[in-house]
Motif scaffolding. Structure first.
Motif, PDB file in Angstrom:
ATOM      1  N   GLN A  55     -12.637   7.920 -10.524  1.00  0.00           N
ATOM      2  CA  GLN A  55     -12.239   7.349 -11.816  1.00  0.00           C
ATOM      3  C   GLN A  55     -13.043   6.079 -12.098  1.00  0.00           C
ATOM      4  O   GLN A  55     -13.476   5.839 -13.224  1.00  0.00           O
TER       5      GLN A  55
ATOM      6  N   LEU B   5      -4.789   0.298  -5.259  1.00  0.00           N
ATOM      7  CA  LEU B   5      -5.042   0.998  -3.997  1.00  0.00           C
ATOM      8  C   LEU B   5      -6.438   0.641  -3.474  1.00  0.00           C
ATOM      9  O   LEU B   5      -6.613   0.366  -2.277  1.00  0.00           O
ATOM     10  N   LEU B   6      -7.410   0.620  -4.384  1.00  0.00           N
ATOM     11  CA  LEU B   6      -8.765   0.261  -3.960  1.00  0.00           C
ATOM     12  C   LEU B   6      -8.796  -1.180  -3.465  1.00  0.00           C
ATOM     13  O   LEU B   6      -9.464  -1.512  -2.487  1.00  0.00           O
TER      14      LEU B   6
ATOM     15  N   GLN C 189      -4.341   2.930  -9.144  1.00  0.00           N
ATOM     16  CA  GLN C 189      -5.598   3.275  -8.459  1.00  0.00           C
ATOM     17  C   GLN C 189      -6.369   1.999  -8.111  1.00  0.00           C
ATOM     18  O   GLN C 189      -6.886   1.849  -7.005  1.00  0.00           O
ATOM     19  N   LYS C 190      -6.409   1.092  -9.081  1.00  0.00           N
ATOM     20  CA  LYS C 190      -7.145  -0.156  -8.840  1.00  0.00           C
ATOM     21  C   LYS C 190      -6.500  -0.946  -7.709  1.00  0.00           C
ATOM     22  O   LYS C 190      -7.187  -1.525  -6.871  1.00  0.00           O
TER      23      LYS C 190
ATOM     24  N   LYS D  35     -13.222  15.090 -10.619  1.00  0.00           N
ATOM     25  CA  LYS D  35     -11.887  14.491 -10.707  1.00  0.00           C
ATOM     26  C   LYS D  35     -10.804  15.580 -10.754  1.00  0.00           C
ATOM     27  O   LYS D  35      -9.797  15.508 -10.039  1.00  0.00           O
TER      28      LYS D  35
ATOM     29  N   ARG E 131       0.845  -1.205   0.000  1.00  0.00           N
ATOM     30  CA  ARG E 131       0.000   0.000   0.000  1.00  0.00           C
ATOM     31  C   ARG E 131       0.882   1.258   0.000  1.00  0.00           C
ATOM     32  O   ARG E 131       0.633   2.219  -0.736  1.00  0.00           O
TER      33      ARG E 131
ATOM     34  N   ARG F  37      -4.047   4.488 -13.603  1.00  0.00           N
ATOM     35  CA  ARG F  37      -5.209   3.617 -13.391  1.00  0.00           C
ATOM     36  C   ARG F  37      -4.869   2.285 -12.699  1.00  0.00           C
ATOM     37  O   ARG F  37      -5.513   1.923 -11.720  1.00  0.00           O
TER      38      ARG F  37
ATOM     39  N   GLU G  59      -7.801  16.385  -8.205  1.00  0.00           N
ATOM     40  CA  GLU G  59      -6.413  16.487  -8.693  1.00  0.00           C
ATOM     41  C   GLU G  59      -5.777  17.810  -8.264  1.00  0.00           C
ATOM     42  O   GLU G  59      -4.609  17.852  -7.867  1.00  0.00           O
TER      43      GLU G  59
ATOM     44  N   LEU H 297      -9.944   9.988  -5.556  1.00  0.00           N
ATOM     45  CA  LEU H 297      -9.692  10.088  -6.992  1.00  0.00           C
ATOM     46  C   LEU H 297      -9.894   8.734  -7.673  1.00  0.00           C
ATOM     47  O   LEU H 297     -10.511   8.641  -8.745  1.00  0.00           O
ATOM     48  N   ALA H 298      -9.399   7.684  -7.027  1.00  0.00           N
ATOM     49  CA  ALA H 298      -9.531   6.333  -7.601  1.00  0.00           C
ATOM     50  C   ALA H 298     -11.011   5.962  -7.720  1.00  0.00           C
ATOM     51  O   ALA H 298     -11.444   5.377  -8.723  1.00  0.00           O
ATOM     52  N   LYS H 299     -11.787   6.322  -6.693  1.00  0.00           N
ATOM     53  CA  LYS H 299     -13.215   5.985  -6.716  1.00  0.00           C
ATOM     54  C   LYS H 299     -13.938   6.799  -7.793  1.00  0.00           C
ATOM     55  O   LYS H 299     -14.826   6.288  -8.473  1.00  0.00           O
TER      56      LYS H 299
ATOM     57  N   ILE I 275       0.944   4.064  -2.904  1.00  0.00           N
ATOM     58  CA  ILE I 275       0.650   5.489  -2.654  1.00  0.00           C
ATOM     59  C   ILE I 275       1.799   6.350  -3.209  1.00  0.00           C
ATOM     60  O   ILE I 275       1.566   7.416  -3.790  1.00  0.00           O
TER      61      ILE I 275
ATOM     62  N   LEU J 220      -2.911  12.729   1.752  1.00  0.00           N
ATOM     63  CA  LEU J 220      -2.661  12.305   0.371  1.00  0.00           C
ATOM     64  C   LEU J 220      -3.400  11.002   0.080  1.00  0.00           C
ATOM     65  O   LEU J 220      -4.071  10.861  -0.962  1.00  0.00           O
ATOM     66  N   THR J 221      -3.308  10.063   1.013  1.00  0.00           N
ATOM     67  CA  THR J 221      -3.962   8.773   0.816  1.00  0.00           C
ATOM     68  C   THR J 221      -5.472   8.957   0.643  1.00  0.00           C
ATOM     69  O   THR J 221      -6.095   8.353  -0.253  1.00  0.00           O
TER      70      THR J 221
ATOM     71  N   LEU K  60       1.234   6.622  -6.813  1.00  0.00           N
ATOM     72  CA  LEU K  60       0.135   7.535  -7.131  1.00  0.00           C
ATOM     73  C   LEU K  60       0.474   8.990  -6.792  1.00  0.00           C
ATOM     74  O   LEU K  60      -0.063   9.914  -7.411  1.00  0.00           O
TER      75      LEU K  60
ATOM     76  N   LEU L 225      -6.169  10.379  -2.754  1.00  0.00           N
ATOM     77  CA  LEU L 225      -5.915   9.394  -3.815  1.00  0.00           C
ATOM     78  C   LEU L 225      -7.041   8.368  -3.879  1.00  0.00           C
ATOM     79  O   LEU L 225      -7.445   7.925  -4.963  1.00  0.00           O
ATOM     80  N   LEU L 226      -7.558   8.013  -2.718  1.00  0.00           N
ATOM     81  CA  LEU L 226      -8.689   7.070  -2.698  1.00  0.00           C
ATOM     82  C   LEU L 226      -9.923   7.696  -3.344  1.00  0.00           C
ATOM     83  O   LEU L 226     -10.626   7.050  -4.130  1.00  0.00           O
TER      84      LEU L 226
ATOM     85  N   PRO M  75      -1.111  10.580  -9.978  1.00  0.00           N
ATOM     86  CA  PRO M  75      -2.397  10.318  -9.312  1.00  0.00           C
ATOM     87  C   PRO M  75      -3.426   9.604 -10.188  1.00  0.00           C
ATOM     88  O   PRO M  75      -4.295   8.904  -9.683  1.00  0.00           O
ATOM     89  N   GLU M  76      -3.305   9.797 -11.508  1.00  0.00           N
ATOM     90  CA  GLU M  76      -4.327   9.180 -12.383  1.00  0.00           C
ATOM     91  C   GLU M  76      -3.896   7.838 -12.944  1.00  0.00           C
ATOM     92  O   GLU M  76      -4.502   7.318 -13.868  1.00  0.00           O
TER      93      GLU M  76
ATOM     94  N   ARG N 214       0.941  12.306   4.464  1.00  0.00           N
ATOM     95  CA  ARG N 214       0.672  10.982   3.900  1.00  0.00           C
ATOM     96  C   ARG N 214      -0.817  10.611   4.099  1.00  0.00           C
ATOM     97  O   ARG N 214      -1.439  10.036   3.212  1.00  0.00           O
TER      98      ARG N 214
END
Lengths: 718, 294
Positions: free
Chosen positions: B289, A708-709, A705-706, B252, A688, A702, B256, B285-287, A692, B278-279, A695, B282-283, A699-700, B275
């Motif tokens: 996306q 991380l989720l 991101q997946k 989004k 993790r 993909r 960003e 943003l991921a969601k 991070i 940021l985390t 990212l 980032l979460l 940040p984008e 941190r």
């Protein structure tokens, strides 16, 4: 032994400090100056002034050979070997009978371990048999060849002419010291530091570094302004990491005008040590292993260098039955010029990759070598570490050929595809029967008589030890190491340990070599012709229809050839062109097994194996390349992914950690890969964190991101 | 590549919906080999730009006998007439250039065009964001004359004295089609990313061939180059062009921007707090996306 300027014929030697240049001649003047004035200025250490006078004299008396010789002597003393050599040669054109010109050349050439040194000394004696210093030079050369009888004989010849000849006395003293005998000659040196310095230099040439340091100290105690001794003491102390004292001694020499390349470059190298990082185990206070890496590459190299060093030490400890009593240190240089400073002034250093000083190894790192060379750093490390054990087991009383032979043997003993293959120039040397008898092997290392002889000597020494191990076993090799520790001559050890005469050994060894390489040697000319033809046809894009068969015939004729234009890759490419992937894989497999090291070819092989579902084999093909290209980012990326696929997750973590350390432009990609590897290895927290970091850079991104989720629970805190 | 400064990021986000005008010119080759090479690079660039996602763009390419000074002037005049301040303009020059110590000239069939003459024509284009990529030999000699506020200038050489034919153009074109150039993985290749990619590969080209590097690419205005979208690929382009998703796209972009702002504050913050924040972002943003992709 009188040491003038360092005059190294080895390619690539760096001169941080240029030699003293010849001053520009002043406007033509009447010969109002004399040779005596030049000599007086020289004695008063006004080298520049002396140089100007010499230049004026040269203009005024262009046909005077004596002026040229003395000027050359001055330039040689001031480290300008190239101009000195030219002036000696000019003097000989004017006066072919000038013994002193030959003597000057003998001194210059012998400093560079050039065979012309002996020839020039002999030429000097022919012209003036009383020029006893030429005998001293010949004695020194014989001593370097480990021919102690010949050395003593030349020293005696010098002493017949001058009973107080200092270098001859030093030669006799050195012979006694090398034989571990108390020497009655030492008292004759008295308070002449130069004699002790000559002994020290000879001891260093024989790898007796500790003793060399001791005698340089004696030289300085006797003659405190012997700057050469200060410089050499500094150089040798630096070899053992005693950098504070080394710097002091080097600075004393440098500040008193002794500014040769060894002094200047050693000072620079000491300054650069702050850029190194030191790793030691089991701890820093009582280490058994110390690894020094350049900070900029330490994170990328350590994961491979440290385990390999530990593995080699454990292997040798068991095989040789010897436990080191002091820590073993390996220094890895990123710049070949820096590495060369460590070996400056030693014989046989052309093309050298590593060197051992007792328990300390200095070696080129991968970035110090050209990528196209296929530099196998692990072979070099194992080679040098073998020296560490053999030199320590014998208290450095082992002939050069034997310790080199053991080291070369150990390279391929570790892994068949390591070490060096039979190169075309060695094949040619075999064909021309240029190998030396076992009793004279050292000569090939120290005073080569043809350009490739040092390399040929390494090969021959390695093959001799291979043969001994094949016929009598590893234990006999170890017995021989112990036998040499008794300061025995090669011929005596051969008789005692192998129960045969050296000549009989030579015969049996030659027969074994013929069995291995006879076919290659006999067919060498045909192989060369065929290789040229086939490679040209490929270059012209007109490959013959029977290319595959012809390439395979070439492989059979000379299996060891894996360099540029080799038939394995040639055949593999042909197979690929015709769509026959299994055929290509079979060719690449042969290439890999025999020791091929072209990264592109090996990556192609790995891809084919991967495609064929042979993931483990694909990873193994790339794994070999880590020993050659540990700084290649794409290699680690591919290998890391294959490791994940094959379940070697801890190896995958290592590969991607190195990828991160290599600091490629793709920071996000590197950290994401490492996150994947950690996840596969079950280290989800680290996964993790790395994700991070990926990212944060992108940040984008993909896939990150997946991941991380996936690594985070619904509340984002998993 | 994301710009570090939040204000630049906002500018980039705002401008994402403007049109982009691309003009590529391959000049006089002089020899068949160069002629063929320059035209091939221009053709590849043209195809890449036309094939890249996004409809709000105009692509024009002049090459071979069409790449005359008159046609170049006409093409620039046309863009000057059509573009507006919200738009972007990308001008790429491939070929040979000369520099006589005072003035740079782009070699074209017929009369050449000098850097000051080009500057006059470029200054008439109202697009507020402009990228000039001069990939010719001696192109560094053009940089001063072409300078203008808000205009990103890339040259293949560091000055007018580097006169050998360049290889930079080859790697620039490669950057437009290689996702490896997209170091921040956002499916957008910015001018800065393409520059760094081409610069690194040019350096590697000389190192691998063991030749002394005869060109050293330069970039003026790194922060604007980082925000200058050169080409898009993948789903990012579709998102931008899908009116139904513009709400999520805006969310989004807002996240960003928060991430950029947070990163800007990094050195001033407690490491753990940074941190943690940021985390969380980032979460989010991921969601977001993930929602965009549904």
């Amino acid at each position: 032994m009188k040491r003038l300027a360092l005059f190294c014929f080895c390619a690539g030697m760096l001169f941080a400090q240029g030699p003293a240049a010849r001053p520009a001649p002043k406007a033509a003047a009447a010969p109002s100056v004399t040779l005596a004035q030049a000599e007086a200025l020289w004695r008063a250490h006004d080298y520049k002034g002396a140089g100007h006078v010499f230049e004026t004299l040269l203009k005024a008396e262009p046909g005077n050979a004596q002026i040229r010789v003395r000027y050359a002597d001055l330039l040689a003393e001031q480290f300008n070997a190239a101009d000195a050599e030219s002036l000696y040669q000019e003097a000989l054109k004017i006066d072919p009978g000038s013994a002193k010109a030959y003597l000057g050349l003998a001194e210059l050439y012998s400093e560079g371990f050039d065979e012309l040194g002996a020839q020039s000394a002999e030429a000097a004696l022919e012209r003036d048999p009383k020029l006893y210093h030429a005998d001293e030079i010949l004695a020194r050369i014989a001593l370097e060849d480990n021919d102690l009888k010949k050395a003593a004989s030349y020293a005696d010849a010098a002493l017949t002419i001058n009973p107080d000849a200092i270098e001859a006395i030093a030669i006799h003293s050195t012979i006694d010291l090398l034989n571990d005998k108390p020497s009655t000659w030492l008292v004759k040196i008295g308070n002449r530091g130069v004699g002790y310095a000559d002994i020290a230099a000879a001891l260093v040439t024989n790898r007796r570094y500790d003793d060399g340091i001791l005698y340089y100290r004696k030289a300085i105690a006797a003659t405190p302004d012997l700057w050469r001794a200060h410089s050499q003491l500094g150089v040798n102390l630096m070899r053992f990491g005693q950098n504070d004292e080394a710097r002091r001694e080097l600075e004393i020499a440098y500040n008193n005008g002794y500014t040769d390349a060894a002094t200047a470059n050693s000072l620079k190298l000491i300054d650069s040590y702050k850029d190194f990082e030191t790793f030691s185990w089991p701890n820093a206070t009582a280490p058994i292993g110390i690894l020094k890496l350049k900070k900029s590459e330490a994170d990328a190299l350590r994961p491979y260098f440290e385990p390999e060093m530990k593995r080699a030490m454990a292997t040798y400890e068991k095989k040789y039955g010897y436990k080191m009593t002091k820590p073993v240190q390996v220094e890895v240089y990123t710049n070949h010029g820096d590495f060369e400073v460590r070996v400056i002034g030693l014989p046989g250093i052309g093309g050298i990759l590593g060197v051992t000083f007792d328990n300390i190894v200095a070696m080129d790192g991968p970035s110090a070598r050209d990528k196209t060379e296929g530099y196998h750093w692990a072979s070099v490390m194992w080679h040098e570490l073998s020296h560490v054990y053999v030199l320590n087991m014998t208290n450095e009383r082992v002939p050069r050929w034997f310790t080199e032979g053991v080291s070369v043997h150990e390279e391929t003993a570790t892994s068949n595809d390591w070490g060096d293959r039979l190169s075309p120039n060695i094949a040619l040397a075999l064909k021309q029967k240029k190998l030396l008898p076992i009793s004279e092997m050292d000569r090939g290392f120290v005073h080569p008589t043809y350009p490739e002889q040092v390399i040929v000597s390494y090969f021959e020494a390695g093959k001799i030890v291979d043969y001994i191990v094949k016929r009598w076993g590893d234990a006999k090799m170890v017995d021989m190491i112990h036998a040499f520790a008794g300061n025995r001559e090669t011929v005596d050890v051969i008789r005692e340990q192998l129960k045969m005469e050296p000549e009989a050994f030579d015969k049996d060894f030659q027969a074994d070599l013929d069995a291995q390489y006879g076919k290659t040697v006999a067919g060498f000319e045909e192989w060369t012709k065929q290789m040229r033809e086939l490679n040209q046809s490929i270059k012209d894009d007109k490959p013959p229809s029977d290319l595959l068969q012809r390439a395979r015939d070439l492989e059979a004729l000379y299996p060891d050839y894996v360099d540029a234009g080799n038939p394995y890759v040639m055949a593999a490419n042909y197979c690929l062109k015709t769509g026959n992937k299994p055929c290509a894989m079979s060719e690449f497999e042969k290439y890999s097994k025999i020791g091929g090291r072209d990264l592109g070819a090996m990556e192609q092989y790995s891809s084919l194996l991967d495609e064929a579902g042979k993931k483990k084999e694909a990873a193994a093909a790339l794994d070999r390349m880590v020993y050659v290209f540990p700084l290649d980012a794409s290699l680690h990326e591919k290998l890391g992914n294959l490791d994940i696929e094959t379940g070697n997750t801890s190896e995958a973590v290592r590969e991607f950690q190195v990828l991160v350390a290599l600091n490629t432009g793709d920071k996000a990609g590197s950290h994401y890969n490492l996150a994947k590897a950690y996840k596969a290895d079950g280290q989800t927290d680290k996964a993790r964190e790395e994700d991070i970091t990926a990212l944060e850079a992108a940040p984008e991104y993909r896939p990150a991101q997946k991941l991380l989720l996936d690594l985070s629970g619904d509340d984002g805190k998993k | 590549m994301k710009p570090v400064l939040a204000c630049v990021a906002l500018l980039a986000a705002h401008s994402a919906f403007g049109a982009t005008y691309y003009l590529t010119v391959s000049g006089l080759g002089g020899e068949p080999d160069y002629e063929q090479r320059f035209q091939m690079l221009a053709t590849d660039t043209d195809k890449l730009l036309r094939d890249s996602p996004g409809s709000d763009k105009t692509v024009e390419t002049l090459k071979g006998s069409d790449a005359t000074r008159a046609k170049l002037e006409a093409a620039l005049a046309k863009i000057a007439a059509q573009a507006n301040p919200a738009d972007a303009f990308v001008f790429m020059m491939i070929g040979h250039g000369t520099f006589d110590g005072a003035e740079y000239k782009f070699n074209l069939p017929g009369p050449d065009i000098s850097a000051p003459e080009l500057a006059v024509l470029l200054n008439r284009i109202p697009a507020s964001r402009q990228l000039i990529v001069d990939m010719t030999s001696a192109s560094g000699g053009a940089a001063d004359a072409l300078k203008k506020e808000g205009r990103v200038i890339i040259t293949a050489t560091k000055n007018g004295s580097e006169k050998n034919a360049t290889v930079f153009a080859r790697f620039w074109v490669e950057a437009l089609r290689d996702p490896a150039a997209d170091t921040d993985k956002n499916q957008v290749i910015t001018a800065l990313e393409a520059f760094k990619y081409a610069q690194a590969r040019t350096a590697a080209f000389f190192a691998d061939s063991k030749h002394l590097a005869t060109e050293h690419a330069q970039l003026a205005d790194e922060s604007h180059a980082g925000a200058f979208t050169l080409v898009r690929y993948g789903s990012a382009a579709a998102e931008v062009n899908d009116p139904a998703k513009r709400g999520l796209v805006a969310t989004k972009e807002e996240i960003e921007n928060k991430i950029d702002a947070l990163k800007y504050q990094k050195d001033l913050m407690d490491a753990e707090d940074y941190r943690r924040q940021l985390t969380a972002l980032l979460l989010q943003l991921a969601k977001t996306q993930e929602a965009l992709e549904k």
